[in-house]
Design an enzyme around this catalytic site. Sequence first.
Site, PDB file in Angstrom:
ATOM      1  N   GLY A 198       0.821  -1.204   0.000  1.00 26.81           N
ATOM      2  CA  GLY A 198       0.000   0.000   0.000  1.00 26.81           C
ATOM      3  C   GLY A 198       0.851   1.249   0.000  1.00 26.81           C
ATOM      4  CG  HIS A 199       4.630   1.245   0.331  1.00 30.25           C
ATOM      5  ND1 HIS A 199       4.338   0.160   1.133  1.00 30.25           N
ATOM      6  CD2 HIS A 199       5.817   0.947  -0.262  1.00 30.25           C
ATOM      7  CE1 HIS A 199       5.298  -0.740   1.035  1.00 30.25           C
ATOM      8  NE2 HIS A 199       6.210  -0.281   0.184  1.00 30.25           N
ATOM      9  CB  ALA A 200       4.771   4.305  -4.759  1.00 31.23           C
ATOM     10  CG  HIS A 222       4.181  -2.200  -4.301  1.00 30.81           C
ATOM     11  ND1 HIS A 222       4.901  -1.020  -4.372  1.00 30.81           N
ATOM     12  CD2 HIS A 222       4.650  -2.863  -3.220  1.00 30.81           C
ATOM     13  CE1 HIS A 222       5.778  -0.990  -3.378  1.00 30.81           C
ATOM     14  NE2 HIS A 222       5.644  -2.083  -2.666  1.00 30.81           N
TER      15      HIS A 222
END
Length: 149
Positions: A62-64, A109
């Site tokens: 839940g991040h980039a 992602h």
Amino acid sequence: MVRPSISVGKELNMQSCLMDIKVHSDPVRGSLSVIESNLQVPFDIKRVFYIYGAKHDVRRGGHAHYKTRQALISISGSCKVSLDNLKRVDEVSLDAPQTMLLLEPDDWHEMYDFSEDCILLVLASHHYESEDYIHSYDDFCEVYKNEVL
């Protein structure tokens, strides 16, 4: 073996792609796969971590990133990875230890649908720095919106 939803080597964006890892097999001794910096992965490996024991209904990631490149390999079991680089949204199934997802920093992602026996190995190009993470999807869109043009 069920192949991932995206064919191996097909570009997901500029560089994120699924790659085959060569397997050396022997009927008696088993199988061996090798991953080396700047050979099978196109970066120096600075950090290695793995996710295991994740419940089926849990979402990880839940991040980039701003700079970290990663290579993801399900060395046991399976999971799915959603990818979003503002040009495309896709889903990849990682279910074989000889398949690696090369993940670029500009991909938002999430990993999910973990099988009970899943061990997801992650190789990273940088040491952990909290400043490298983009945790807000709105911030991610703001940072990478110009790459879409």
